[in-house]
Design a protein around this motif. Sequence first.
Motif, PDB file in Angstrom:
ATOM      1  N   SER A 282     -37.844  15.551 -30.822  1.00  0.00           N
ATOM      2  CA  SER A 282     -38.292  15.745 -32.200  1.00  0.00           C
ATOM      3  C   SER A 282     -37.807  14.577 -33.062  1.00  0.00           C
ATOM      4  O   SER A 282     -36.843  13.888 -32.717  1.00  0.00           O
ATOM      5  CB  SER A 282     -37.735  17.056 -32.746  1.00  0.00           C
ATOM      6  N   TYR A 283     -38.485  14.374 -34.173  1.00  0.00           N
ATOM      7  CA  TYR A 283     -38.104  13.386 -35.186  1.00  0.00           C
ATOM      8  C   TYR A 283     -38.109  11.945 -34.660  1.00  0.00           C
ATOM      9  O   TYR A 283     -37.337  11.109 -35.114  1.00  0.00           O
ATOM     10  CB  TYR A 283     -36.722  13.708 -35.783  1.00  0.00           C
ATOM     11  N   ALA A 284     -39.002  11.641 -33.715  1.00  0.00           N
ATOM     12  CA  ALA A 284     -39.023  10.302 -33.116  1.00  0.00           C
ATOM     13  C   ALA A 284     -39.636   9.253 -34.033  1.00  0.00           C
ATOM     14  O   ALA A 284     -39.300   8.073 -33.953  1.00  0.00           O
ATOM     15  CB  ALA A 284     -39.797  10.336 -31.799  1.00  0.00           C
ATOM     16  N   ILE A 285     -40.549   9.667 -34.910  1.00  0.00           N
ATOM     17  CA  ILE A 285     -41.241   8.719 -35.781  1.00  0.00           C
ATOM     18  C   ILE A 285     -40.870   9.027 -37.225  1.00  0.00           C
ATOM     19  O   ILE A 285     -41.149  10.124 -37.739  1.00  0.00           O
ATOM     20  CB  ILE A 285     -42.768   8.798 -35.569  1.00  0.00           C
ATOM     21  N   ASP A 286     -40.214   8.059 -37.878  1.00  0.00           N
ATOM     22  CA  ASP A 286     -39.756   8.274 -39.250  1.00  0.00           C
ATOM     23  C   ASP A 286     -40.412   7.276 -40.186  1.00  0.00           C
ATOM     24  O   ASP A 286     -41.252   6.460 -39.787  1.00  0.00           O
ATOM     25  CB  ASP A 286     -38.234   8.203 -39.323  1.00  0.00           C
ATOM     26  N   SER A 287     -40.017   7.325 -41.448  1.00  0.00           N
ATOM     27  CA  SER A 287     -40.660   6.478 -42.450  1.00  0.00           C
ATOM     28  C   SER A 287     -40.391   4.996 -42.222  1.00  0.00           C
ATOM     29  O   SER A 287     -41.155   4.148 -42.702  1.00  0.00           O
ATOM     30  CB  SER A 287     -40.203   6.882 -43.851  1.00  0.00           C
ATOM     31  N   ALA A 288     -39.340   4.664 -41.499  1.00  0.00           N
ATOM     32  CA  ALA A 288     -39.027   3.258 -41.226  1.00  0.00           C
ATOM     33  C   ALA A 288     -39.810   2.728 -40.028  1.00  0.00           C
ATOM     34  O   ALA A 288     -40.525   1.731 -40.123  1.00  0.00           O
ATOM     35  CB  ALA A 288     -37.531   3.085 -41.007  1.00  0.00           C
ATOM     36  N   ASN A 289     -39.711   3.420 -38.890  1.00  0.00           N
ATOM     37  CA  ASN A 289     -40.338   2.854 -37.682  1.00  0.00           C
ATOM     38  C   ASN A 289     -41.847   3.070 -37.621  1.00  0.00           C
ATOM     39  O   ASN A 289     -42.529   2.458 -36.800  1.00  0.00           O
ATOM     40  CB  ASN A 289     -39.656   3.350 -36.407  1.00  0.00           C
ATOM     41  N   GLN A 290     -42.407   3.913 -38.485  1.00  0.00           N
ATOM     42  CA  GLN A 290     -43.859   4.121 -38.457  1.00  0.00           C
ATOM     43  C   GLN A 290     -44.605   2.826 -38.755  1.00  0.00           C
ATOM     44  O   GLN A 290     -45.764   2.661 -38.347  1.00  0.00           O
ATOM     45  CB  GLN A 290     -44.268   5.223 -39.449  1.00  0.00           C
ATOM     46  N   SER A 291     -43.964   1.894 -39.461  1.00  0.00           N
ATOM     47  CA  SER A 291     -44.637   0.641 -39.824  1.00  0.00           C
ATOM     48  C   SER A 291     -44.966  -0.212 -38.603  1.00  0.00           C
ATOM     49  O   SER A 291     -45.816  -1.106 -38.681  1.00  0.00           O
ATOM     50  CB  SER A 291     -43.759  -0.159 -40.795  1.00  0.00           C
ATOM     51  N   ARG A 292     -44.316   0.054 -37.481  1.00  0.00           N
ATOM     52  CA  ARG A 292     -44.558  -0.720 -36.258  1.00  0.00           C
ATOM     53  C   ARG A 292     -45.774  -0.205 -35.484  1.00  0.00           C
ATOM     54  O   ARG A 292     -46.232  -0.861 -34.551  1.00  0.00           O
ATOM     55  CB  ARG A 292     -43.320  -0.661 -35.353  1.00  0.00           C
ATOM     56  N   ILE A 293     -46.277   0.951 -35.861  1.00  0.00           N
ATOM     57  CA  ILE A 293     -47.358   1.586 -35.105  1.00  0.00           C
ATOM     58  C   ILE A 293     -48.710   1.018 -35.520  1.00  0.00           C
ATOM     59  O   ILE A 293     -49.033   0.923 -36.706  1.00  0.00           O
ATOM     60  CB  ILE A 293     -47.342   3.111 -35.327  1.00  0.00           C
ATOM     61  N   THR A 294     -49.509   0.632 -34.502  1.00  0.00           N
ATOM     62  CA  THR A 294     -50.865   0.128 -34.757  1.00  0.00           C
ATOM     63  C   THR A 294     -51.921   1.024 -34.110  1.00  0.00           C
ATOM     64  O   THR A 294     -53.113   0.750 -34.239  1.00  0.00           O
ATOM     65  CB  THR A 294     -51.019  -1.304 -34.209  1.00  0.00           C
ATOM     66  N   ALA A 295     -51.509   2.074 -33.411  1.00  0.00           N
ATOM     67  CA  ALA A 295     -52.455   2.971 -32.744  1.00  0.00           C
ATOM     68  C   ALA A 295     -53.346   3.665 -33.778  1.00  0.00           C
ATOM     69  O   ALA A 295     -52.979   3.814 -34.946  1.00  0.00           O
ATOM     70  CB  ALA A 295     -51.706   4.015 -31.917  1.00  0.00           C
ATOM     71  N   ARG A 296     -54.523   4.115 -33.337  1.00  0.00           N
ATOM     72  CA  ARG A 296     -55.441   4.839 -34.225  1.00  0.00           C
ATOM     73  C   ARG A 296     -55.095   6.322 -34.289  1.00  0.00           C
ATOM     74  O   ARG A 296     -55.312   6.976 -35.305  1.00  0.00           O
ATOM     75  CB  ARG A 296     -56.865   4.642 -33.726  1.00  0.00           C
ATOM     76  N   TRP A 297     -54.584   6.846 -33.178  1.00  0.00           N
ATOM     77  CA  TRP A 297     -54.235   8.262 -33.116  1.00  0.00           C
ATOM     78  C   TRP A 297     -52.800   8.429 -32.618  1.00  0.00           C
ATOM     79  O   TRP A 297     -52.370   7.744 -31.674  1.00  0.00           O
ATOM     80  CB  TRP A 297     -55.145   9.029 -32.154  1.00  0.00           C
ATOM     81  N   ILE A 298     -52.064   9.344 -33.212  1.00  0.00           N
ATOM     82  CA  ILE A 298     -50.772   9.789 -32.695  1.00  0.00           C
ATOM     83  C   ILE A 298     -50.951  11.248 -32.305  1.00  0.00           C
ATOM     84  O   ILE A 298     -51.360  12.083 -33.129  1.00  0.00           O
ATOM     85  CB  ILE A 298     -49.653   9.648 -33.731  1.00  0.00           C
ATOM     86  N   VAL A 299     -50.654  11.560 -31.060  1.00  0.00           N
ATOM     87  CA  VAL A 299     -50.933  12.884 -30.514  1.00  0.00           C
ATOM     88  C   VAL A 299     -49.605  13.541 -30.147  1.00  0.00           C
ATOM     89  O   VAL A 299     -48.921  13.109 -29.225  1.00  0.00           O
ATOM     90  CB  VAL A 299     -51.860  12.775 -29.284  1.00  0.00           C
ATOM     91  N   GLU A 300     -49.229  14.588 -30.889  1.00  0.00           N
ATOM     92  CA  GLU A 300     -47.891  15.168 -30.787  1.00  0.00           C
ATOM     93  C   GLU A 300     -47.751  16.096 -29.570  1.00  0.00           C
ATOM     94  O   GLU A 300     -47.873  17.315 -29.699  1.00  0.00           O
ATOM     95  CB  GLU A 300     -47.544  15.924 -32.062  1.00  0.00           C
ATOM     96  N   ALA A 301     -47.451  15.510 -28.425  1.00  0.00           N
ATOM     97  CA  ALA A 301     -47.181  16.323 -27.239  1.00  0.00           C
ATOM     98  C   ALA A 301     -45.804  16.967 -27.334  1.00  0.00           C
ATOM     99  O   ALA A 301     -45.570  18.040 -26.781  1.00  0.00           O
ATOM    100  CB  ALA A 301     -47.287  15.478 -25.975  1.00  0.00           C
ATOM    101  N   ALA A 302     -44.876  16.316 -28.028  1.00  0.00           N
ATOM    102  CA  ALA A 302     -43.556  16.897 -28.294  1.00  0.00           C
ATOM    103  C   ALA A 302     -43.654  17.791 -29.526  1.00  0.00           C
ATOM    104  O   ALA A 302     -44.640  17.770 -30.257  1.00  0.00           O
ATOM    105  CB  ALA A 302     -42.533  15.788 -28.528  1.00  0.00           C
TER     106      ALA A 302
END
Length: 399
Positions: A282-302
């Motif tokens: 849980s809590y793997a993607i926060d307001s700081a590291n989200q800026s590194r993401i370029t994917a179109r979809w994030i799919v919450e398997a966790a």
Amino acid sequence: MHAPLLSLTWTDHVTGRQGHLVVDRLVRGVSSGGLRMRAGCTLEEVTGLARGMTMKEALHYDADSDSGAPPARYVPLGGAKGGIDCDPRDPEAYGVLVRYLRAMRPYIENIWTTGEDLGLSQDIIDRAAAEAGLVSTVQAVHPLLTDEAEARKRLADAFAVEVGGIGLDELVGGCGVAESVLTALDRAGTDHVGTRVSVQGLGTMGGATARFLSRAGLKVVAVADIKGTIANPDGLDVEALLAARDAYGTVDRTALRSGDRELPGDAWLAADAEVLVPAAVSYAIDSANQSRITARWIVEAANMPVLPEAERLLAARGITVLPDVVVNSATNAWWWWTLFGDIGADAEESFAHTRRSMRALTGRMLARAEADGTTPRTAAHAIVAERLPVIAERFGWYR
């Protein structure tokens, strides 16, 4: 949202470690939700997970099933969750688990059905439950079954089924995640073949998701485990990685091919991929590291991997988050479809039912989001808000 029905914290008299149980809601007197074990697990975390289980149960309830189609045998339960603040690799972990289950025995016998979650396999939970004096971790639901002996045999038979060296119980969740991904791709007019995927976690959920997506023609270009990220822009050999992982989802690096690269643990976030699948903590993607993401979809398997502020920032950048309450709900639903007899102990029947149910649910959520001009999570919550009063009216909150 309402306050949980029951919330408690237990302290182990031997080690001083703590465990939590939150029952968010009862339906027909019973709740459903797994038991996780990880260092740093908090009551707040377990509370959020229990609320999520209430939503998952509600989302899999067809309120119109009694007017037209044959009614399903499985009708929803309430939501609950258990959590233990302990590293599952710690030598003391198993003893802590047994004592936790012994302390929670009155709840497991009467109102809380549970099973594997982050850090714990079903085999380990079953062994510890037997040592704690429990008949089963789902025995609270037995009074709701038409034929308890037949139902328990059906579930046991289903757990004995293996497909390609992996248990059916491990695969159905990943099948559901994959179907959510494929439904989103189809609605966007994106070809399956060649669509790139990055997966955080190669345990039960992440491993099965990687298998189903790769077999659907998608290219898994990165996977992360506790040792770091393994990447290959030409695509990883998913089956080889699955065969080389240990019980905790850690891959033996001697199995890597010449084109596979070892990168830092958080490199999966910035992978050049269209689909990002956080399938670990849980809590793997926060307001700081989200800026590194370029994917179109994030799919919450966790469960709860994207923090709310991060999701707002991602949405502003045009990145869609498919929420956990829909995406990873098939594992829980499969238990009940099987136990109540909506499906048998058969892999193909399980996968077909999972695909059909998850495609319908994901499609309904995405259509609602488009119609309302909201995010998929907001749309899922809106569907839940409509269904919970119907469930309460038909089955009551506590009885």
